[in-house]
Design an enzyme around this catalytic site. Structure first.
Site, mmCIF file in Angstrom:
data_model
loop_
_atom_site.group_PDB
_atom_site.id
_atom_site.type_symbol
_atom_site.label_atom_id
_atom_site.label_comp_id
_atom_site.label_asym_id
_atom_site.label_seq_id
_atom_site.Cartn_x
_atom_site.Cartn_y
_atom_site.Cartn_z
ATOM 1 N N GLY A 68 -12.321 2.328 -1.763
ATOM 2 C CA GLY A 68 -10.955 1.799 -1.840
ATOM 3 C C GLY A 68 -10.855 0.512 -2.634
ATOM 4 O O GLY A 68 -9.886 -0.234 -2.487
ATOM 5 N N GLU A 121 0.837 -1.205 0.000
ATOM 6 C CA GLU A 121 0.000 0.000 0.000
ATOM 7 C C GLU A 121 0.870 1.253 0.000
ATOM 8 O O GLU A 121 1.838 1.350 0.761
ATOM 9 C CB GLU A 121 -0.890 -0.030 1.248
ATOM 10 C CG GLU A 121 -2.255 0.556 1.020
ATOM 11 C CD GLU A 121 -3.108 -0.267 0.057
ATOM 12 O OE1 GLU A 121 -3.135 0.069 -1.144
ATOM 13 O OE2 GLU A 121 -3.743 -1.218 0.507
ATOM 14 N N ASP A 171 -3.953 0.371 -9.502
ATOM 15 C CA ASP A 171 -5.368 0.044 -9.708
ATOM 16 C C ASP A 171 -5.657 -0.283 -11.170
ATOM 17 O O ASP A 171 -6.353 -1.246 -11.485
ATOM 18 C CB ASP A 171 -6.259 1.218 -9.273
ATOM 19 C CG ASP A 171 -6.008 1.621 -7.842
ATOM 20 O OD1 ASP A 171 -5.342 0.853 -7.127
ATOM 21 O OD2 ASP A 171 -6.455 2.709 -7.438
HETATM 22 C C1 GLA Z 1 -5.144 4.506 -4.532
HETATM 23 C C2 GLA Z 1 -4.336 4.873 -5.763
HETATM 24 C C3 GLA Z 1 -3.248 3.821 -6.005
HETATM 25 C C4 GLA Z 1 -2.419 3.555 -4.750
HETATM 26 C C5 GLA Z 1 -3.331 3.321 -3.554
HETATM 27 C C6 GLA Z 1 -2.562 3.216 -2.250
HETATM 28 O O1 GLA Z 1 -5.871 3.333 -4.753
HETATM 29 O O2 GLA Z 1 -5.151 4.954 -6.900
HETATM 30 O O3 GLA Z 1 -2.433 4.222 -7.077
HETATM 31 O O4 GLA Z 1 -1.498 4.587 -4.531
HETATM 32 O O5 GLA Z 1 -4.288 4.350 -3.408
HETATM 33 O O6 GLA Z 1 -1.795 2.044 -2.252
#
Ligand code: GLA
Length: 336
Positions: free
Chosen positions: A102, A15, A147
């Protein structure tokens, strides 16, 4: 009519390292967004969603306005630049990925529109890079690449071991008998609200002060002030945990994997400071209930947690904990 289906993702570990040169391990959800795009010509794009009332409309070169349909308008604009679409389009969405939780509902929408319109042989990484550019430039969130790569490359039942520095990747089937529960804490969050930017800037400042291109490579953090030291401690330790977790997943070592998940949560809570008291209580209660590991997932500030279930635990295993947290709910389970 062009169609696509794209899953949401849950990050199992790794993360806040995806713009710091680190490793991540997201997995596809069985939930996703189905998108139909029809070319309608003219000078406007139109977006409808089974989840929202009414239609959203925008000029072909409109800027983002903070509307949920921005991700679609942005993707349609970039598809036109690539020559995958001419004139206006009408897009219809139907999604069962919870928004603002998330689990990458927006990356799935952006990628899904591009995937529907791109030639069938377009490389998934090319689509992911383009989808990230839309999020960075059109939406204005300076996110990393995790993501978009996760939703572009994985199918339900698979995780993605991704080196975010080189984009070299491996899809891994979740070991049989492993199940993860994804639960919404009931705390809503929004990425574009500036907190993501602030954390990202702190990471870049720390890397700069340590004269590192990538913060994940830093070893001696002692030159940093306490605030940046805590940020860098999370990033460097999380990258080590992600690598160890990928090895544990491949070896089928669930206990080790769970221990790393929990260590990740503690680091996000104490060093990176992106958890909330409700989420800390939810994680603690699942650990007390017998979970080998549990952690907040995604950017944090609310949203979902992911819990590794003990071997043999059934569908209703989560219920006693949920009974103590009325605002929380099970989103889905992944694994075999
Ligand atoms: C969001 C962002 C990702 C990553 C996460 C944290 O989901 O889109 O790129 O930085 O937060 O791990």
């Amino acid at each position: 009519m062009a169609k696509s289906w794209t899953p949401g993702r849950v990050n199992l570990i790794g993360e806040w390292v995806d713009f710091n040169g680190g490793w991540v391990l997201p997995a596809a959800l069985p939930l996703g967004v189905a998108i139909d795009v029809t070319q309608i010509g003219g000078t406007r794009d139109i977006v409808g969603s089974a989840q929202f009332e009414g239609l959203a409309e925008a000029e072909l070169d409109a800027r983002a306005s903070g509307h949920w349909a921005d991700y679609v308008f942005g993707a349609l604009q970039y598809a036109r630049r690539k020559g995958w679409l001419t004139g206006g389009a009408r897009a219809e969405l139907s999604s069962d990925i919870p928004a603002g939780a998330g689990v990458s509902s927006s990356a799935a929408v952006t990628l899904g529109v591009l995937r529907a319109l791109a030639p069938a042989d377009t490389d998934a990484t090319e689509l992911a890079v383009l989808a990230r550019e839309i999020e960075n430039r059109f939406i204005g969130v300076p996110c990393g690449i995790m993501d978009q790569m996760a939703v572009a490359h994985t199918r339900p039942g698979e995780a993605l071991a991704l080196d975010t520095r080189t984009l070299s990747l491996q899809t891994i089937d979740l070991p049989s008998g492993w199940r993860f529960a994804v639960l919404h804490s009931g705390v809503q969050r929004k990425l574009a609200d500036g907190r993501y930017k602030t954390r990202r800037t702190a990471c870049l400042e720390a890397a700069d002060q340590l004269e590192q291109e990538w913060l994940c490579d830093a070893t001696d953090l002692s030159a940093l002030d306490p605030e940046h030291q805590a940020i860098a401690r999370h990033v460097t330790s999380e990258n080590r945990r992600a690598l160890e977790a990928i090895r544990a997943l491949e070896a089928g070592e669930a206990e080790t994997f769970g221990r790393l998940m929990t260590a990740s949560h503690i680091s996000l809570r104490d060093d990176f400071d992106v958890s909330t008291p409700e989420i800390d209580r939810l994680v603690a209660d699942f650990l007390a209930h017998g979970a080998p590991g549990a952690r907040i997932t995604g950017a944090g500030f609310g949203g979902c947690i992911v819990v590794l279930k003990p071997a043999g635990a059934g569908q209703d295993w989560v219920q006693p904990v949920l009974d103590k947290h009325p605002a929380a709910r099970l989103v889905c389970e992944i694994g075999s």
